[in-house]
Design a protein around this motif. Structure first.
Motif, PDB file in Angstrom:
ATOM      1  N   SER A 137      62.082  50.246 -16.254  1.00  0.00           N
ATOM      2  CA  SER A 137      61.333  50.791 -15.116  1.00  0.00           C
ATOM      3  C   SER A 137      61.671  52.244 -14.813  1.00  0.00           C
ATOM      4  O   SER A 137      60.813  53.003 -14.350  1.00  0.00           O
ATOM      5  CB  SER A 137      61.547  49.920 -13.876  1.00  0.00           C
ATOM      6  N   THR A 138      62.904  52.667 -15.079  1.00  0.00           N
ATOM      7  CA  THR A 138      63.257  54.065 -14.830  1.00  0.00           C
ATOM      8  C   THR A 138      62.520  55.001 -15.772  1.00  0.00           C
ATOM      9  O   THR A 138      62.239  56.155 -15.432  1.00  0.00           O
ATOM     10  CB  THR A 138      64.782  54.254 -14.968  1.00  0.00           C
ATOM     11  N   ALA A 139      62.173  54.514 -16.970  1.00  0.00           N
ATOM     12  CA  ALA A 139      61.463  55.347 -17.943  1.00  0.00           C
ATOM     13  C   ALA A 139      59.987  55.496 -17.618  1.00  0.00           C
ATOM     14  O   ALA A 139      59.292  56.281 -18.279  1.00  0.00           O
ATOM     15  CB  ALA A 139      61.629  54.768 -19.352  1.00  0.00           C
ATOM     16  N   GLU A 140      59.486  54.779 -16.608  1.00  0.00           N
ATOM     17  CA  GLU A 140      58.071  54.890 -16.284  1.00  0.00           C
ATOM     18  C   GLU A 140      57.711  56.283 -15.779  1.00  0.00           C
ATOM     19  O   GLU A 140      56.534  56.659 -15.736  1.00  0.00           O
ATOM     20  CB  GLU A 140      57.678  53.849 -15.234  1.00  0.00           C
ATOM     21  N   TYR A 141      58.730  57.070 -15.410  1.00  0.00           N
ATOM     22  CA  TYR A 141      58.462  58.414 -14.903  1.00  0.00           C
ATOM     23  C   TYR A 141      58.134  59.408 -16.017  1.00  0.00           C
ATOM     24  O   TYR A 141      57.583  60.469 -15.746  1.00  0.00           O
ATOM     25  CB  TYR A 141      59.652  58.911 -14.080  1.00  0.00           C
ATOM     26  N   PHE A 142      58.487  59.087 -17.251  1.00  0.00           N
ATOM     27  CA  PHE A 142      58.137  59.995 -18.336  1.00  0.00           C
ATOM     28  C   PHE A 142      57.357  59.329 -19.468  1.00  0.00           C
ATOM     29  O   PHE A 142      56.705  60.018 -20.259  1.00  0.00           O
ATOM     30  CB  PHE A 142      59.391  60.671 -18.916  1.00  0.00           C
ATOM     31  N   ALA A 143      57.395  57.992 -19.573  1.00  0.00           N
ATOM     32  CA  ALA A 143      56.716  57.307 -20.672  1.00  0.00           C
ATOM     33  C   ALA A 143      55.212  57.585 -20.707  1.00  0.00           C
ATOM     34  O   ALA A 143      54.659  57.853 -21.788  1.00  0.00           O
ATOM     35  CB  ALA A 143      56.989  55.805 -20.607  1.00  0.00           C
ATOM     36  N   PRO A 144      54.491  57.553 -19.576  1.00  0.00           N
ATOM     37  CA  PRO A 144      53.054  57.848 -19.652  1.00  0.00           C
ATOM     38  C   PRO A 144      52.761  59.250 -20.194  1.00  0.00           C
ATOM     39  O   PRO A 144      51.791  59.443 -20.921  1.00  0.00           O
ATOM     40  CB  PRO A 144      52.594  57.710 -18.193  1.00  0.00           C
TER      41      PRO A 144
END
Length: 303
Positions: free
Chosen positions: A102-109
């Motif tokens: 969930s923390t990676a959702e800030y850069f994954a998109p």
């Protein structure tokens, strides 16, 4: 099992993942009756029950657990055969299922948007959850790869670190500790901490940080969302231990401040992970190489 159909195995796999015929019907856009009929016919082929109901809950029988493992292998092999045949024909496209912590959702998109600029025909399914769920999705072969912090040691996986992952302690911009040039860890012992749920990689890193310094933090609230935690910190309900990659908007707007705590930032690494038995289709190989080449520079701009 020779008389079992691929459709039956697909329906069984979805029903087994949800442990609910109703949710399987919703996911597959079928009726509950159609799901029940296909499962019943598959059980007749197997000569045994695959599900059992105890009270209001549905469980897999031992036979169901065995079949589920093989059904997933069969369905994955068919998917890989499809991808290989497309590549042989020189066709573009392919499919990738990606799970991100969930923390990676800030850069994954943002990463996916950049990837799609050169691979517009690749279909991507993105799942976002905490570390424990991402591990389960990888282990059950429900996704092709994952982007996460520390890879699970229990999984027979190929994991490659691709970028630093700084974790920091944050407070509201007007918190008294923000005015200090340095903050001792002991000064945090009396502060109320707002933390991620158990099973989160951020929570594990926080617990290690305080345990190594023999400090028992005061946990006032537990939340399953980085966004909720940030809003609670802005409101003055406490301080928190968060990934610096989640803080861009709040820091630039002056709503949060990173405390200059001794021993921080805590440096971890972002990893791209896949099961060792996972076959690299052309689409999957392209995305894997893209992350390793492009993501480091992309993330350096976001801290």
């Amino acid at each position: 099992m020779r008389n079992a159909t691929i459709r039956q195995l697909q329906i069984f796999s979805v029903a087994a993942s949800h442990l609910s015929f109703a949710r399987a019907a919703e996911s597959l856009h079928l009726t509950h009756a159609a799901i029940s009929l296909q499962i019943k016919q598959l059980e007749e082929v197997c000569g045994t029950l695959l599900f059992e109901r105890i009270g209001k809950r549905v469980f897999l029988t031992e036979a169901g657990e065995i079949l589920l493992e093989h059904a997933r292998q069969i369905l994955q092999s068919l998917k890989e055969a499809d991808e290989a045949l497309l590549a042989l024909k020189g066709l573009k496209g392919g499919r990738i299922a990606i799970a991100v912590a969930s923390t990676a959702e800030y850069f994954a998109p943002g990463l996916l948007a950049q990837f799609r600029k050169t691979h517009a025909d690749v279909r991507i399914r993105l799942l976002i959850d905490n570390r424990d769920t991402v591990f389960r999705l990888l282990a059950s072969n429900e996704v092709d790869l994952a982007i996460m912090g520390r890879p699970p040691p229990a999984l027979d996986a190929t994991a490659v670190a691709f970028a630093p992952h700084p974790l920091v302690i944050v407070a509201a911009a007007d918190h008294p500790l923000t005015r200090r040039p340095s903050v001792a860890v002991e000064d945090l012992a009396s502060e109320m901490l707002i933390v991620r749920e158990t099973g989160s990689g951020t929570r594990s890193a926080m617990e290690e940080f305080f345990q190594e310094r023999s400090i028992k933090p005061r946990i006032g609230m537990e939340m399953g969302s980085n966004e909720a935690i940030k809003q609670a910190v802005v409101a003055g309900l406490g301080i928190s231990f968060l990934s610096q990659h989640t803080l861009g908007l709040e820091l630039s707007a002056g709503r949060l401040s990173v405390l200059k705590v001794e021993g921080t930032p805590v440096m971890r690494r972002w990893h791209i992970v896949r099961h060792k038995s996972k076959h690299l289709t052309p689409a999957l190989a392209a995305f894997w190489d893209f992350v390793l080449e492009f993501a480091p520079a992309y993330l350096r701009k976001r801290v």
